[in-house]
Scaffold this active site. Structure first.
Site, mmCIF file in Angstrom:
data_model
loop_
_atom_site.group_PDB
_atom_site.id
_atom_site.type_symbol
_atom_site.label_atom_id
_atom_site.label_comp_id
_atom_site.label_asym_id
_atom_site.label_seq_id
_atom_site.Cartn_x
_atom_site.Cartn_y
_atom_site.Cartn_z
ATOM 1 N N SER A 85 -8.347 -2.701 -2.397
ATOM 2 C CA SER A 85 -9.114 -1.651 -2.340
ATOM 3 C C SER A 85 -10.422 -1.429 -3.374
ATOM 4 O O SER A 85 -11.341 -1.064 -3.035
ATOM 5 C CB SER A 85 -8.386 -0.245 -2.518
ATOM 6 O OG SER A 85 -7.252 -0.078 -1.454
ATOM 7 N N TYR B 40 -2.905 -1.007 7.113
ATOM 8 C CA TYR B 40 -3.962 -1.804 7.803
ATOM 9 C C TYR B 40 -3.992 -1.643 9.148
ATOM 10 O O TYR B 40 -3.065 -1.071 9.945
ATOM 11 C CB TYR B 40 -3.559 -3.348 7.455
ATOM 12 C CG TYR B 40 -3.456 -3.724 6.025
ATOM 13 C CD1 TYR B 40 -4.446 -4.263 5.461
ATOM 14 C CD2 TYR B 40 -2.429 -3.771 5.445
ATOM 15 C CE1 TYR B 40 -4.708 -4.626 4.136
ATOM 16 C CE2 TYR B 40 -2.296 -4.024 3.909
ATOM 17 C CZ TYR B 40 -3.339 -4.635 3.374
ATOM 18 O OH TYR B 40 -3.309 -4.977 2.150
ATOM 19 N N GLN C 72 -1.467 2.292 -5.970
ATOM 20 C CA GLN C 72 -2.779 2.395 -5.537
ATOM 21 C C GLN C 72 -3.462 1.787 -6.602
ATOM 22 O O GLN C 72 -4.818 1.442 -6.460
ATOM 23 C CB GLN C 72 -2.890 3.952 -5.169
ATOM 24 C CG GLN C 72 -2.671 4.418 -3.981
ATOM 25 C CD GLN C 72 -2.933 5.733 -3.595
ATOM 26 O OE1 GLN C 72 -3.123 6.640 -4.429
ATOM 27 N NE2 GLN C 72 -2.848 6.095 -2.380
ATOM 28 N N ARG D 207 0.810 -1.178 -0.040
ATOM 29 C CA ARG D 207 -0.209 0.043 0.071
ATOM 30 C C ARG D 207 0.815 0.978 -0.049
ATOM 31 O O ARG D 207 1.080 1.990 0.938
ATOM 32 C CB ARG D 207 -1.012 0.099 1.159
ATOM 33 C CG ARG D 207 -2.030 -1.057 0.958
ATOM 34 C CD ARG D 207 -3.175 -0.819 1.978
ATOM 35 N NE ARG D 207 -4.482 -1.486 1.299
ATOM 36 C CZ ARG D 207 -5.653 -1.583 1.787
ATOM 37 N NH1 ARG D 207 -5.988 -1.203 2.983
ATOM 38 N NH2 ARG D 207 -6.586 -2.337 1.346
ATOM 39 N N ASP E 163 -4.084 -2.059 -6.679
ATOM 40 C CA ASP E 163 -4.710 -2.549 -5.479
ATOM 41 C C ASP E 163 -5.945 -3.175 -5.601
ATOM 42 O O ASP E 163 -6.883 -2.442 -5.444
ATOM 43 C CB ASP E 163 -4.627 -1.450 -4.357
ATOM 44 C CG ASP E 163 -4.701 -1.948 -3.052
ATOM 45 O OD1 ASP E 163 -5.042 -3.379 -3.027
ATOM 46 O OD2 ASP E 163 -4.656 -1.347 -2.031
#
Length: 373
Positions: A132, A229, A126, A121, A129
């Protein structure tokens, strides 16, 4: 470079790892795309659309023959990948902790397995991912699932026959899924509150118009985990949170839980006693049910009732929006591979930061530090 897109074999999986949009983009990089017939059917993507985008459509054997990269949503069975090139990449969501035997089988088959859920992350990753992108849809769908099970309306309604009170929604865990759940519940007109072990989320909750419910002034909080996280909570925090949540949850109509800790069973957030304190007709949606569940009594794949409260435990919630989930998942895979595409070698070449993070197997061995530790 031949890239194969396989049809998902996992029960109930309706997503697909590439769309005609990403097929066309891969072809522009110089890759040859082969798509297994019917791979996108459950996501409303026809074979003809893939063919029009430049893919070759065939059965599984023809699709995999000589493929150097295999794209999947869930990790394909290693035994079903015969015919691929030696050392071929398997790029998918591989559930490394939950399916360790499958990871070992990839190694034994000489495949290089790349687990997309291990994507670090960091800012530049991004767009790659999958956690997400899929969690965003899961948070949205969780609210719709709750609304479908709830026997009342979400917004306040003032009518000639009287006023209907707004539903009270409590979101536990304010990651990507939780934030989308807050936003969706607000759009539907509910009164929304939320909590998380990470104090930094308080401003995010308020920015969406919801009320933050947080334990204050408790020593030993370890909620700020690594890599974006949540981490483990201290015993003091757990006790204080249980007391606070018990008082709050008894007044709620809808509870949505989203808390997960990578590589660990889902933390228990809602006890049977807390369910019993809610009024009959309330609904609890457990998005962590496949990892053991945040809610006592939740059953993966089922909607059950305890103390008059419905507990919704659907599996693969993002996959229940297959068209959008596939579009986002496919873009994640394209963004990943295209970022590392070497034009001279006509193939992706990974760097150490991301490559070492997501690579599970290579040269017949399991090599990922998180699996070896």
């Amino acid at each position: 470079m031949k890239i194969a897109v396989v049809r998902e074999q996992a029960a109930g999986e309706r997503r697909v790892a590439a769309t005609p949009e990403t097929v066309k983009k891969f072809a522009a990089l110089g890759a040859t795309l082969a798509v297994e017939a019917g791979a996108g059917a459950a996501a409303s993507l026809a074979d003809a659309d893939y063919a029009a985008a430049g893919a070759t459509i065939g059965d599984r054997a023809a699709t995999l023959a000589g493929a150097q990269i295999v794209l999947g949503v869930q990790g394909p069975d290693p035994a079903s990948l015969s015919g691929v090139a030696p050392g071929a990449w398997v790029v998918a969501g591989l559930n490394p902790f939950g399916e360790r035997a499958r990871v070992d089988a990839y190694a034994a088959a000489g495949l290089e397995a790349l687990a997309m859920e291990f994507m670090p992350r960091i800012t530049r990753a991004q767009s790659m991912d999958i956690l997400s992108s899929q969690s965003n849809l899961a948070g949205y769908k969780a609210v719709l699932d709750a609304a479908a099970e709830y026997g009342r309306a979400f917004p306040m309604m003032m009518t000639a026959a009287g006023t209907v009170s707004a539903a009270r929604v409590f979101v536990m865990g304010v990651g990507v899924a939780g934030l989308q759940a807050i936003a969706t519940a607000r759009r539907l007109g509910a009164q929304v509150s939320a909590t998380d072990v990470r104090s930094a989320t308080k401003e995010q909750i308020q920015s969406l118009g919801a009320k933050p419910v947080f334990v204050e002034n408790v020593a030993g909080i370890e909620g700020e985990g690594s890599g974006g996280y949540a981490g483990e909570m201290s015993p003091e925090y757990q006790a204080a949170q249980a007391e606070l949540v018990s008082a709050h949850i008894a007044k709620q109509d809808i509870v949505i839980t989203t808390a997960l800790i990578p590589g660990r069973p889902a933390p228990r957030l809602v006890s049977d006693a807390q369910l019993a304190s809610m009024r009959p007709g309330s609904v609890v949606v457990d998005l962590a049910v496949e990892q053991g569940g945040n809610v006592e009594g939740a059953v993966a794949g089922e909607v059950v009732e305890r103390h008059g409260v419905k507990i919704v435990g659907h599996r693969n919630v993002a996959g229940r929006l297959p068209a959008d989930a596939s579009a986002l998942f496919a873009r994640n895979l394209y963004n990943f591979l295209s970022t590392f595409w070497d034009k001279e070698q006509a193939r992706p070449v990974l760097d150490a930061e991301i490559g070492d993070a997501i690579r599970l197997t290579k040269d017949g061995k399991v090599v990922n530090a998180r699996l070896l530790s």
